[in-house]
Design an enzyme around this catalytic site. Structure first.
Site, mmCIF file in Angstrom:
data_model
loop_
_atom_site.group_PDB
_atom_site.id
_atom_site.type_symbol
_atom_site.label_atom_id
_atom_site.label_comp_id
_atom_site.label_asym_id
_atom_site.label_seq_id
_atom_site.Cartn_x
_atom_site.Cartn_y
_atom_site.Cartn_z
ATOM 1 N N GLU A 113 23.276 -40.730 6.133
ATOM 2 C CA GLU A 113 24.085 -39.879 7.059
ATOM 3 C C GLU A 113 24.786 -38.739 6.145
ATOM 4 O O GLU A 113 25.779 -39.019 5.621
ATOM 5 C CB GLU A 113 25.326 -40.905 7.542
ATOM 6 C CG GLU A 113 26.042 -39.903 8.441
ATOM 7 C CD GLU A 113 27.141 -40.926 9.184
ATOM 8 O OE1 GLU A 113 27.117 -42.007 8.903
ATOM 9 O OE2 GLU A 113 27.823 -40.304 9.895
ATOM 10 N N LYS B 14 24.193 -48.309 6.438
ATOM 11 C CA LYS B 14 24.581 -47.086 6.500
ATOM 12 C C LYS B 14 25.610 -46.431 5.439
ATOM 13 O O LYS B 14 26.276 -47.278 4.806
ATOM 14 C CB LYS B 14 25.366 -46.978 7.759
ATOM 15 C CG LYS B 14 25.896 -45.236 8.018
ATOM 16 C CD LYS B 14 27.044 -45.220 9.265
ATOM 17 C CE LYS B 14 28.365 -44.985 8.484
ATOM 18 N NZ LYS B 14 29.423 -44.763 9.525
ATOM 19 N N ARG C 201 41.369 -56.704 16.181
ATOM 20 C CA ARG C 201 40.243 -56.220 15.796
ATOM 21 C C ARG C 201 38.750 -56.993 16.165
ATOM 22 O O ARG C 201 38.016 -56.263 16.811
ATOM 23 C CB ARG C 201 40.127 -55.991 14.285
ATOM 24 C CG ARG C 201 41.108 -54.785 13.753
ATOM 25 C CD ARG C 201 40.934 -54.144 12.600
ATOM 26 N NE ARG C 201 41.072 -55.257 11.512
ATOM 27 C CZ ARG C 201 42.283 -55.389 10.918
ATOM 28 N NH1 ARG C 201 43.393 -54.724 11.134
ATOM 29 N NH2 ARG C 201 42.489 -56.279 9.807
ATOM 30 N N LYS D 230 20.940 -39.789 10.081
ATOM 31 C CA LYS D 230 22.081 -39.712 10.795
ATOM 32 C C LYS D 230 22.865 -38.415 10.571
ATOM 33 O O LYS D 230 23.483 -38.301 9.679
ATOM 34 C CB LYS D 230 22.912 -40.975 10.844
ATOM 35 C CG LYS D 230 24.231 -40.848 11.705
ATOM 36 C CD LYS D 230 24.916 -42.235 11.852
ATOM 37 C CE LYS D 230 26.292 -42.045 12.454
ATOM 38 N NZ LYS D 230 26.728 -43.310 12.856
#
Ligand code: 13P
Length: 342
Positions: A177, A136, A46, A219
């Site tokens: 979002e 976010k 990752r 978003k």
């Protein structure tokens, strides 16, 4: 941080020709993405994959911000540079996903509520120390039989506003979002209706909780036909419906709208953004914050092999550039031919 400093970060993130790379897949989601290329998800892989994306030569011309996951914001490049520092060195704002995922909403079968408010103030303070500039939080709204319910929309709007207020308190620009999922057989008209309803309730909650809209970004999903709807709307229809929906619900003081790709193909996500910018004259910047639509070609080109790093970076740069061009409304599918990966 003052509200004008928040606004200047928000405006910088939606600078012309640039957008956001969403690289904040949780452990489970990145495992799914790696599985699609038959690669086992280990911490080192990752790290290697994210480093590949972040160190793509020239990508800073088209990418202004990267959303990281908790594990990633603590990782470093091979030479020991923390990822937030590496990104900041390229003029890219590091951001962090701070929600703890969408969970079942008790009493409302098939609907979801996003968790993560407990202890959020303390986590935000740590992320500031780690170099984050924005945050976010994703809420999920599902269209289906008797769904969404107003309770689900309002519960998620309330949580989004709690999160946004706490982020601003910490000096971080919140990306709000609310994602209306494209799964289902619904029409584009139904998607527009639900998206407008959701956005209006979200802005009501942000107002109630005294969030300064100048220091936020939105978003949202684009307004699309459901994935299983027989009649699929074409590009122009999507652009017109999305712009109309946003004009009906998003205050003009919001500096920018950064769309999620939500399962669209990479080229469809670019075409839709391009068509909206070609309409022009919007009160906010219309930009991208794509996960899958930015990463899919790079992930495929990489295939988990170290020797394929530069092929993955070429694919990544190309996709970022196509979306950068779509910010001006001057993209054409002919430009896709520029990419040659060996
Ligand atoms: P997608 O563009 O793959 O929808 O991901 C964006 C994102 O950050 C979802 O939360």
């Amino acid at each position: 941080m003052s509200s004008s400093q928040l606004e200047s970060v928000a405006r910088d993130i939606v600078a012309p020709g640039k957008g956001i790379l969403a690289a904040d897949e949780s452990g489970g989601t990145i495992e799914k993405r790696f599985k699609s290329i038959h690669v086992e998800s280990t911490e080192e892989r990752r790290r290697f994959y994210r480093e590949t994306l972040f160190t793509t030569p020239g990508v800073e011309e088209f990418i202004s911000g990267v959303i990281l996951f908790d594990e990633t914001i603590r990782q470093t490049s091979a030479d020991g540079t923390p990822f937030p520092e590496l990104l900041a060195g390229k003029g890219i704002h590091p951001g962090i996903k701070v929600d703890k995922g969408a969970k079942a909403l008790t009493g409302f079968p098939d609907e979801k509520i996003t968790e993560g408010l407990d202890g959020l103030r303390e986590r935000l303070a740590e992320y500031v120390k780690l170099g984050a500039k924005f945050t976010k939080w994703r809420a999920v709204i599902t269209i289906g039989h008797a769904m969404p319910t107003s309770f689900c929309i309002d519960a998620n709007a309330h949580a989004l506003a709690r999160y946004a207020a706490l982020s601003q308190e910490a000096g971080l620009v919140p990306i709000v979002e609310p994602e209306v999922l494209m799964d289902g057989t619904h029409t584009i008209e139904r998607c527009e209706q639900v998206t407008e309803w959701t956005l209006k309730r979200v802005y009501m909650a942000l107002h109630d909780q005294r969030v300064r809209l100048e220091g936020t970004l939105l978003k949202p999903n684009m307004v699309l036909s459901g994935k299983e709807c027989e009649e699929q709307a074409h590009v122009e229809q999507v652009a017109l419906a999305t712009v109309r929906c946003l004009r009906n619900s998003v205050p003009a003081t919001v500096p920018g709208i950064v769309f999620l790709s939500g399962g669209q193909t990479d080229e469809a996500a670019t075409e839709h953004l391009n068509a909206m910018n070609a309409i022009g004259n919007h009160p906010w910047e219309l930009s991208f914050s794509y996960g899958r639509a930015l990463q899919a070609p790079a992930l495929k080109a990489w295939g988990g092999k170290e020797a394929r790093r530069s092929a993955a970076q070429k694919a990544h740069l190309h996709r970022a550039k196509m979306n950068g061009v779509a910010r001006y409304g001057t993209y054409s599918s002919e430009m896709e031919k520029e990419l040659v990966i060996v």
